[in-house]
Motif scaffolding. Sequence first.
Motif, short mmCIF file in Angstrom:
data_model
loop_
_atom_site.label_atom_id
_atom_site.label_comp_id
_atom_site.label_asym_id
_atom_site.label_seq_id
_atom_site.Cartn_x
_atom_site.Cartn_y
_atom_site.Cartn_z
N GLU A 36 0.83 -1.21 0.00
CA GLU A 36 0.00 0.00 0.00
C GLU A 36 0.86 1.26 0.00
N LEU A 37 1.97 1.22 0.71
CA LEU A 37 2.85 2.38 0.78
C LEU A 37 3.42 2.74 -0.59
N VAL A 38 4.00 1.74 -1.29
CA VAL A 38 4.63 2.07 -2.57
C VAL A 38 3.59 2.39 -3.63
N LEU A 39 2.44 1.73 -3.58
CA LEU A 39 1.40 2.04 -4.57
C LEU A 39 0.84 3.45 -4.34
N ARG A 40 0.73 3.84 -3.09
CA ARG A 40 0.27 5.20 -2.80
C ARG A 40 1.30 6.22 -3.29
N MET A 41 2.57 5.92 -3.13
CA MET A 41 3.61 6.81 -3.63
C MET A 41 3.47 7.00 -5.15
N LEU A 42 3.23 5.91 -5.86
CA LEU A 42 3.08 5.99 -7.31
C LEU A 42 1.81 6.75 -7.69
N ASP A 43 0.73 6.48 -6.95
CA ASP A 43 -0.51 7.20 -7.21
C ASP A 43 -0.34 8.71 -7.02
N ASP A 44 0.56 9.07 -6.09
CA ASP A 44 0.79 10.49 -5.79
C ASP A 44 1.81 11.12 -6.72
N GLY A 45 2.30 10.36 -7.71
CA GLY A 45 3.19 10.94 -8.71
C GLY A 45 4.67 10.66 -8.53
N ALA A 46 5.05 9.80 -7.58
CA ALA A 46 6.46 9.46 -7.42
C ALA A 46 6.96 8.71 -8.66
N ASP A 47 8.21 8.94 -9.02
CA ASP A 47 8.76 8.25 -10.18
C ASP A 47 9.03 6.79 -9.84
N PRO A 48 8.58 5.85 -10.68
CA PRO A 48 8.76 4.43 -10.36
C PRO A 48 10.22 4.03 -10.14
N GLU A 49 11.12 4.59 -10.95
CA GLU A 49 12.53 4.23 -10.77
C GLU A 49 13.04 4.67 -9.41
N SER A 50 12.63 5.83 -8.97
CA SER A 50 13.04 6.31 -7.65
C SER A 50 12.45 5.45 -6.55
N VAL A 51 11.23 5.01 -6.72
CA VAL A 51 10.62 4.11 -5.73
C VAL A 51 11.42 2.82 -5.65
N LEU A 52 11.82 2.29 -6.80
CA LEU A 52 12.58 1.04 -6.83
C LEU A 52 13.95 1.18 -6.18
N LEU A 53 14.67 2.24 -6.54
CA LEU A 53 16.08 2.33 -6.15
C LEU A 53 16.32 3.15 -4.90
#
Length: 364
Positions: A36-53
């Motif tokens: 839920e945390l990472v999906l919420r980050m993506l929903d809020d516009g976080a860059d997927p690569e930044s979320v991964l790394l």
Amino acid sequence: MRTSTSPRLPHSEHAEESARLLWNAVSTSDEHAAAELVLRMLDDGADPESVLLDVIARVQGRVGEEWAANRISVAQEHAATAINERVVAAVSVHPAARTAVTRGRITVACVDGEWHGLPARLLAEVLKLRGWRVDHLGAQVPTPHLIVHLHNTRADAVALSSSIATRLPTAHAAITACQAVGVPVLVGGAAFGPEGRYAEPLGADAWAPDARAAADLLAEEPLARPETDHQQSDDLPHLADQEFTVVSRSSASLVRHVLTALEDAFPSMRAYSDLQRERTAEDLAHIVEFLATALYLDDEALFTRFIAWTAQVLVARGVPASSLPPALDLLARELMDFPRASRILRSGTHTLTTAHSTAAGNTA
């Protein structure tokens, strides 16, 4: 669908806070909270690569650190890693991670015997985000199967990952086999040493310290295809002395002889339980395996780094590091006719005694 432009990096404070929250979820085995945390980050516009790394990879690094410090168990480390792997999968199917293929085709795989698959998975997902068509083969890929895959797909490059230095001889064989069919090889992972020092001796076409650097490198310029009829030069002439071959093939007998003699050299071992003896035998097997790898590369620093790390891990688990020098001395006695092995073992003992003297001085 996003385009494969360079990713935007998050503010360091935001990434740090997100990593802290993810660690709280992962360390308590709360998979739902982690996802839920990472999906919420993506929903809020976080860059997927930044979320991964900057978030997931950072947390996975902490997982390893916590295990080495004996603050989490092996089971907890495995559970945390499994959750991180599923979180990466969740990121990969989020709409924000859908990227058009605008580049060539790359195969990403771990060398045979390498079970740490998450670094390769992270690289595969980052390359997809950058517009590559990626075949991710996962952990422990036998070289013959890798070569068949390359024949069938005509990949532009192979990215090989290895975290364990003892897999470097296998990595060397895989690198050579890939190049023999005309596919250049990019390598990465902790196994290749500080600054990738072992990549060049093993013949890799390129090395990168992490997934972001690997993606940047591949975006700058395609790796040149090797000439399939080119004769490989002998980059490891020291192997002619057969020390690596003898040590690697006699590992089981070396462990058995040293374990038996260690009871006299380290009397407290006589009170060990069966489980403690089994773990001691495993530790000795790792020492011999790292010695063989150091012989393969003719690099004593590979062995001394491992020995220093092993001492730290043992101390964190309440096992005195003073058990290591007698083991190395006994191993040196078994290998007294092998000059390179003897030199490497002496360096290991020197590293341990120097560290012990330093620690004693700091507590005086």
